[in-house]
Design an enzyme around this catalytic site. Structure first.
Site, PDB file in Angstrom:
ATOM      1  N   TYR A 257       1.673 -20.747   3.488  1.00  0.00           N
ATOM      2  CA  TYR A 257       1.528 -19.977   2.199  1.00  0.00           C
ATOM      3  C   TYR A 257       0.999 -21.006   1.064  1.00  0.00           C
ATOM      4  CZ  TYR A 257       2.219 -16.317  -1.420  1.00  0.00           C
ATOM      5  OH  TYR A 257       2.007 -15.508  -2.532  1.00  0.00           O
ATOM      6  N   TYR A 381      10.181 -10.140   3.585  1.00  0.00           N
ATOM      7  CA  TYR A 381      10.117 -10.674   2.275  1.00  0.00           C
ATOM      8  C   TYR A 381      11.336 -11.394   1.600  1.00  0.00           C
ATOM      9  CZ  TYR A 381       5.202  -9.267   1.195  1.00  0.00           C
ATOM     10  OH  TYR A 381       3.850  -9.217   1.339  1.00  0.00           O
TER      11      TYR A 381
HETATM   12  C1  LIG Z   1       1.931 -10.877  -0.979  1.00  0.00           C
HETATM   13  S1  LIG Z   1       1.195  -9.150  -1.096  1.00  0.00           S
HETATM   14  C2  LIG Z   1       0.577  -8.732   0.259  1.00  0.00           C
HETATM   15  C3  LIG Z   1      -0.744  -8.394   0.295  1.00  0.00           C
HETATM   16  C4  LIG Z   1      -1.045  -7.126  -0.505  1.00  0.00           C
HETATM   17  N1  LIG Z   1      -0.845  -5.842   0.320  1.00  0.00           N
HETATM   18  C5  LIG Z   1      -2.352  -7.008  -1.073  1.00  0.00           C
HETATM   19  O1  LIG Z   1      -3.328  -6.243  -0.880  1.00  0.00           O
HETATM   20  O2  LIG Z   1      -3.003  -8.140  -1.858  1.00  0.00           O
HETATM   21  C6  LIG Z   1       2.592  -8.265  -1.578  1.00  0.00           C
HETATM   22  C7  LIG Z   1       2.389  -7.106  -2.183  1.00  0.00           C
HETATM   23  O3  LIG Z   1       1.691  -5.945  -1.114  1.00  0.00           O
HETATM   24  C8  LIG Z   1       2.407  -4.861  -1.063  1.00  0.00           C
HETATM   25  N2  LIG Z   1       3.230  -4.655   0.098  1.00  0.00           N
HETATM   26  C9  LIG Z   1       3.619  -5.644   0.920  1.00  0.00           C
HETATM   27  N3  LIG Z   1       4.233  -5.045   2.042  1.00  0.00           N
HETATM   28  C10 LIG Z   1       4.593  -3.793   1.480  1.00  0.00           C
HETATM   29  C11 LIG Z   1       5.563  -2.753   2.166  1.00  0.00           C
HETATM   30  N4  LIG Z   1       5.893  -2.942   3.501  1.00  0.00           N
HETATM   31  N5  LIG Z   1       5.468  -1.670   1.489  1.00  0.00           N
HETATM   32  C12 LIG Z   1       4.813  -1.396   0.417  1.00  0.00           C
HETATM   33  N6  LIG Z   1       3.958  -2.373  -0.210  1.00  0.00           N
HETATM   34  C13 LIG Z   1       3.794  -3.521   0.352  1.00  0.00           C
HETATM   35  C14 LIG Z   1       3.264  -5.013  -2.391  1.00  0.00           C
HETATM   36  O4  LIG Z   1       2.627  -4.401  -3.494  1.00  0.00           O
HETATM   37  C15 LIG Z   1       3.450  -6.211  -2.622  1.00  0.00           C
HETATM   38  O5  LIG Z   1       3.892  -6.747  -4.097  1.00  0.00           O
END
Ligand SMILES: C[S@@+](CC[C@H](N)C(=O)[O-])C[C@H]1O[C@@H](n2cnc3c(N)ncnc32)[C@H](O)[C@@H]1O
Length: 430
Positions: A257, A381
């Site tokens: 990461y 997470y």
């Molecule tokens: C590290 S980022 C992952 C990449 C993200 N999906 C993006 O489009 O950039 C983390 C964010 O993704 C979304 N996310 C990741 N896993 C999720 C899950 N299981 N349910 C809902 N939202 C999720 C949330 O908004 C979170 O704050």
């Protein structure tokens, strides 16, 4: 000669002042006598009146400006309806964006990182304000411990599992080395995480440049980089996600990461700004907090205020003891697209090479099980939370307590805890 010029000029001061004269007036033999000097005009600007400059005289002596080229407009053909070369076709914004995306993705080190063509329009918007980085840029206030304080092992060639000084030790009477890696059962050239290592909460200490072993030592996996290809795709309700077109073996290292390393104070500010969006890319580097309390007490009692160079740094330590946070929001690697799952197929493990630095280390993703090609990569997470995938488990599924302000989890797994983490920064890897 001086007097002759001075008589043309309404300002006697510049011409009679010897330093001024020498600074601009060409020697006699440099002047073209065939072209008479145009008569000097009286000053017209206020600045000339009150603050005499040499600009007017310079222009006069040089013959002012070269003549403008005369254009015979009558000779220029008038072509109606034929656009100029710049207007033959409208700029292809999509193509330009596509090229920018390709250029940015190519900058990522290791096997290629691509994207699902269906995700292109959304990804294009995102990528314009994002930079891929291969290492973690250290921002203001982040001071790594010098490599001089790092200790290496004394192994020769490849490390001896039993005696290598880099490996951490069991905390029981046996005091034996904890060995993180083993050879993949179907590929002797590939080192994968030992399944026994997954049952514990420990950091991996890899060998470094300070060690006696060579670059082919089995205890150098994360530092050798990614070996699988990756693909960014759009998941729908969870935003972008990440997968690999390659088969990933159980225990295989995937990638680290990456992001900006910032102080906890800076992270608090950034978090406050982005809380409204419900997205977070912050990971606290707090894995070793609390493990060195005795050492800290000793150190603070033996050092005076004056000679402690790290006073400024200590001010940045929060109540939790965490100094630094990695932020992958604007600068990061492809792993910043890995989504959360309550039944994940990857795990993030802290990996250190400078063993003297307990605040700066890598966050490395390993496969928890065999991952078939094109399967979304996920990790927990908040593995230490109730019902988390960490050792011990807890309340799962519908019985889990959900913080109303938390980000809702949409992983869709049977054991879903319903929330990603309480509405605050991910507390690193625990
Ligand atoms: C590290 S980022 C992952 C990449 C993200 N999906 C993006 O489009 O950039 C983390 C964010 O993704 C979304 N996310 C990741 N896993 C999720 C899950 N299981 N349910 C809902 N939202 C999720 C949330 O908004 C979170 O704050």
């Amino acid at each position: 000669m001086l007097q002759r010029l001075a008589s043309h000029c309404p300002f006697s001061l510049p011409f009679t002042h010897p330093r001024f004269f020498l600074s601009f007036y060409p020697p006699f033999h440099h002047r073209r006598l065939s072209k008479p000097t145009p008569p000097l005009q009286p000053p017209t600007a206020l600045s000339q009146t009150y603050y005499p400059t040499d600009a007017y005289q310079r222009k006069a002596i040089k013959g002012a400006y070269p003549k403008a080229k005369r254009v015979k407009r009558a000779d220029t053909p008038l072509v109606l309806g034929a656009p100029g070369p710049l207007l033959t076709r409208p700029p292809d914004v999509r193509q330009q964006t596509h090229q920018t995306m390709q250029r940015k993705l190519r900058a990522i080190r290791g096997p290629e990182v691509t994207y699902d063509p269906a995700a292109e329009p959304r990804l294009a918007d995102f990528i314009m304000n994002f930079e891929f980085v291969n290492t973690n840029p250290l921002r203001k206030g982040v001071v790594p411990v010098s490599e001089e304080f790092n200790a290496g092992c004394t192994c020769d060639g490849v490390c001896d599992e039993a005696t290598c000084l880099c490996l951490s030790k069991e905390e029981d009477e046996s005091n034996t080395n904890i060995v993180p890696y083993r050879r993949a059962p179907d590929d002797p050239h590939m080192m994968v995480l030992d399944p026994k290592f997954l049952t514990r909460k420990a950091m991996i200490y890899e060998c470094s440049d300070r060690c006696g072993c060579n670059a082919g030592c089995w205890n150098r996996v994360v530092q050798n980089g990614r070996t699988v290809r990756l693909e960014i795709f759009y998941t729908g309700d969870r935003g972008f996600g990440l997968r690999s077109p390659d088969r990933i073996r159980a225990g295989q290292f995937i990638d680290c990461y990456t992001g900006e390393v910032i102080t906890t104070a800076a992270a608090d500010l950034r978090e406050a700004i982005h809380t409204a969006h419900g997205t977070s890319y912050l990971f606290s580097l707090d894995f070793l907090n609390g493990q060195y309390e005795d050492y800290e007490e000793d150190a603070s009692s033996s050092s005076s205020d004056e000679d402690n160079d790290e006073d400024d740094q200590d001010d940045q330590v929060t109540e939790s003891g965490c100094k630094y946070v990695i932020d992958g929001r604007n600068f990061g690697g492809p792993t910043r697209f890995i989504n959360h799952s309550c039944n994940p197929n990857c795990r993030m493990i802290p990996v250190s090479r400078n063993h003297a630095d307990r605040d700066l280390y890598d966050l490395a993703f390993f496969a928890l099980r065999e991952i078939p090609p094109n399967t979304e990569l996920t990790f927990d997470y908040n593995p230490g939370s109730e019902g988390g995938g960490g050792v011990g488990g807890g309340v799962v599924g519908k019985n889990a307590k959900i913080d109303p302000s938390a980000v809702r989890c949409l992983c869709g797994e049977a054991n879903c805890r319903g929330q990603l983490w309480p509405n605050q920064r991910k507390k690193g890897v625990r």
